[in-house]
Structures are given as C-alpha cells and as structure tokens.
Design a protein around this motif. Structure first.
Motif, short mmCIF file in Angstrom:
data_model
loop_
_atom_site.label_atom_id
_atom_site.label_comp_id
_atom_site.label_asym_id
_atom_site.label_seq_id
_atom_site.Cartn_x
_atom_site.Cartn_y
_atom_site.Cartn_z
N LEU A 1 -3.58 3.12 -2.41
CA LEU A 1 -4.16 3.71 -3.62
C LEU A 1 -3.21 3.49 -4.79
O LEU A 1 -2.00 3.70 -4.68
CB LEU A 1 -4.41 5.20 -3.41
CG LEU A 1 -5.36 5.55 -2.28
CD1 LEU A 1 -5.44 7.06 -2.09
CD2 LEU A 1 -6.74 4.97 -2.53
N ARG B 1 -9.57 11.05 1.09
CA ARG B 1 -9.87 9.90 1.98
C ARG B 1 -9.75 10.33 3.44
O ARG B 1 -10.63 10.04 4.25
CB ARG B 1 -8.91 8.76 1.66
CG ARG B 1 -8.91 7.62 2.67
CD ARG B 1 -7.95 6.52 2.24
NE ARG B 1 -7.46 5.73 3.33
CZ ARG B 1 -8.15 4.82 4.00
NH1 ARG B 1 -9.41 4.60 3.73
NH2 ARG B 1 -7.59 4.13 4.98
N THR C 1 1.72 4.84 -6.74
CA THR C 1 1.10 4.31 -5.53
C THR C 1 1.25 5.30 -4.38
O THR C 1 2.16 6.13 -4.38
CB THR C 1 1.77 3.00 -5.05
OG1 THR C 1 3.11 3.29 -4.63
CG2 THR C 1 1.78 1.93 -6.12
N GLU D 1 -3.41 4.29 -12.28
CA GLU D 1 -3.22 3.52 -13.50
C GLU D 1 -3.54 4.38 -14.71
O GLU D 1 -4.45 5.20 -14.68
CB GLU D 1 -4.14 2.30 -13.52
CG GLU D 1 -3.87 1.31 -12.42
CD GLU D 1 -4.87 0.18 -12.37
OE1 GLU D 1 -4.46 -0.94 -12.05
OE2 GLU D 1 -6.08 0.43 -12.64
N GLU E 1 -8.99 0.26 1.76
CA GLU E 1 -8.92 1.47 0.95
C GLU E 1 -7.62 2.25 1.14
O GLU E 1 -7.45 3.32 0.57
CB GLU E 1 -10.12 2.36 1.26
CG GLU E 1 -11.44 1.70 0.88
CD GLU E 1 -12.65 2.53 1.24
OE1 GLU E 1 -12.49 3.62 1.84
OE2 GLU E 1 -13.76 2.10 0.93
N HIS F 1 -6.60 6.77 -13.74
CA HIS F 1 -7.61 6.16 -12.89
C HIS F 1 -6.96 5.83 -11.55
O HIS F 1 -5.91 5.18 -11.51
CB HIS F 1 -8.15 4.88 -13.55
CG HIS F 1 -9.11 4.12 -12.71
ND1 HIS F 1 -10.36 4.60 -12.37
CD2 HIS F 1 -9.01 2.90 -12.13
CE1 HIS F 1 -10.97 3.72 -11.61
NE2 HIS F 1 -10.17 2.67 -11.46
N ILE F 2 -7.57 6.28 -10.46
CA ILE F 2 -7.06 5.97 -9.12
C ILE F 2 -8.07 5.08 -8.43
O ILE F 2 -9.27 5.37 -8.42
CB ILE F 2 -6.81 7.26 -8.31
CG1 ILE F 2 -5.71 8.07 -8.99
CG2 ILE F 2 -6.42 6.91 -6.87
CD1 ILE F 2 -5.36 9.36 -8.32
N ARG F 3 -7.55 3.99 -7.86
CA ARG F 3 -8.41 3.02 -7.18
C ARG F 3 -7.67 2.40 -6.01
O ARG F 3 -6.44 2.51 -5.90
CB ARG F 3 -8.87 1.94 -8.15
CG ARG F 3 -7.71 1.05 -8.64
CD ARG F 3 -8.21 -0.10 -9.49
NE ARG F 3 -7.13 -0.93 -10.00
CZ ARG F 3 -6.57 -1.95 -9.35
NH1 ARG F 3 -6.98 -2.29 -8.14
NH2 ARG F 3 -5.61 -2.65 -9.90
N SER F 4 -8.41 1.73 -5.16
CA SER F 4 -7.81 1.00 -4.04
C SER F 4 -7.28 -0.34 -4.55
O SER F 4 -7.88 -0.96 -5.43
CB SER F 4 -8.84 0.76 -2.94
OG SER F 4 -9.30 1.99 -2.43
N THR G 1 -6.32 -4.33 -4.45
CA THR G 1 -6.96 -5.57 -4.02
C THR G 1 -5.86 -6.61 -3.82
O THR G 1 -4.72 -6.40 -4.26
CB THR G 1 -7.96 -6.08 -5.08
OG1 THR G 1 -7.24 -6.46 -6.26
CG2 THR G 1 -9.01 -5.02 -5.41
N ALA H 1 -6.13 12.32 -3.77
CA ALA H 1 -7.03 11.22 -3.43
C ALA H 1 -6.83 10.78 -1.97
O ALA H 1 -7.80 10.50 -1.26
CB ALA H 1 -6.81 10.04 -4.38
N ASP I 1 -3.48 -7.41 -6.62
CA ASP I 1 -2.49 -6.42 -7.03
C ASP I 1 -1.15 -6.55 -6.31
O ASP I 1 -0.18 -5.89 -6.69
CB ASP I 1 -3.02 -5.00 -6.75
CG ASP I 1 -4.22 -4.64 -7.59
OD1 ASP I 1 -4.16 -4.83 -8.82
OD2 ASP I 1 -5.23 -4.18 -7.00
#
Length: 141
Positions: free
Chosen positions: A49, A97, A60, A52, A46, A5-8, A10, A93, A13
């Motif tokens: 990245l 972007r 990262t 996980e 954003e 899972h790839i996410r921005s 926060t 990813a 983190d």
C-alpha cells in the motif's frame, strides 16, 4: 487527511518505492530489490500500500496475508511528512484489507533500536510480545 490517497502499488512503482525506502525506512532487507518487489506485486497485487499526497509518495506499508496470519512490513513515512497521520492511515487501510480477507491478528516486525517506530506502533494499538523471539533464516545463503 482528505488530500491523502492510499492505493496498491503497481509494477511501475517499484523503482520509486525502492528509492523512497532509502530515505524513509530504517534498515534494509535482502528482498529490498526490484525482483523481490516484483514477486510481491505479482503474488499479491494489493499487499503493498502506498500513501500519496499531491501525487508524491509519502508512505508505504506491506500488508501481507498468507491465509492464516496477517503480517505488516515496511511501514515507512517520509521524514518530511511524519506526525501527520500518514502511518495511522496506512495501518487503517492494512487492517481493513486484513478484515476483508478474514484476518484476525496483525503481526509487525519493528527494529528494537527504532524507538520512534515503536512509539508509532504503540499509538496504533500494537504491542510487543516478549514471550516470542524472532528467528530468521536467509534462504539464499
């Protein structure tokens, strides 16, 4: 890689990422601190990245865009998770972007002595530009 899972990132983190970089990233920067990361996330939520797997941070990359150029920093994959496509997924990813923002070229800073990283960047289609030399000024000096 369906379990990746790839996410921005926060603000919650930040401490996890700083700890992760001590293990997974070679070298440090003067901005590798809580305040520096908080500024990054506030300015461009954003840009950082995270990859996980099963809720565990495995990689990262910072995909910064200043409106003109695309910059890649801190591509790092945990040593126990390398050679599994995580770096490639993070770069894909980041590039997605950049394209969405209108970016046309990604620049990466890679340590000369970090041969495994150079190999990974080459495998992703990046190449050094020997005609350019990187010049740095630490603004807090």
């Amino acid at each position: 890689m369906s379990d990746l899972h790839i996410r921005s990132a926060t603000p919650s983190d930040i401490d996890t990422v700083l700890t992760f970089w001590r293990t997974a990233a070679e070298g440090t920067s003067i901005s590798d601190d809580h305040d520096g990361m908080a500024r990054l996330i506030t300015r461009d939520p954003e840009a950082l990245l995270l990859a996980e797997r099963d809720g565990v941070l495995t990689g990262t990359v910072i995909a910064g865009f200043d409106g003109w150029r695309c910059h890649l920093y801190r591509l790092a994959v945990h040593p126990g998770h390398r050679r599994q496509g995580i770096g490639a997924a993070l770069l894909a990813a980041a590039e997605e972007r950049f394209r969405a923002l209108g970016g046309r070229r990604g620049d990466a800073m890679v340590l000369d002595r970090n041969e495994p990283a150079q190999h990974a960047w080459r495998a992703a289609g990046y190449a050094p530009e020997p005609q350019w030399s990187r010049w740095v000024k630490h603004l807090d000096a």
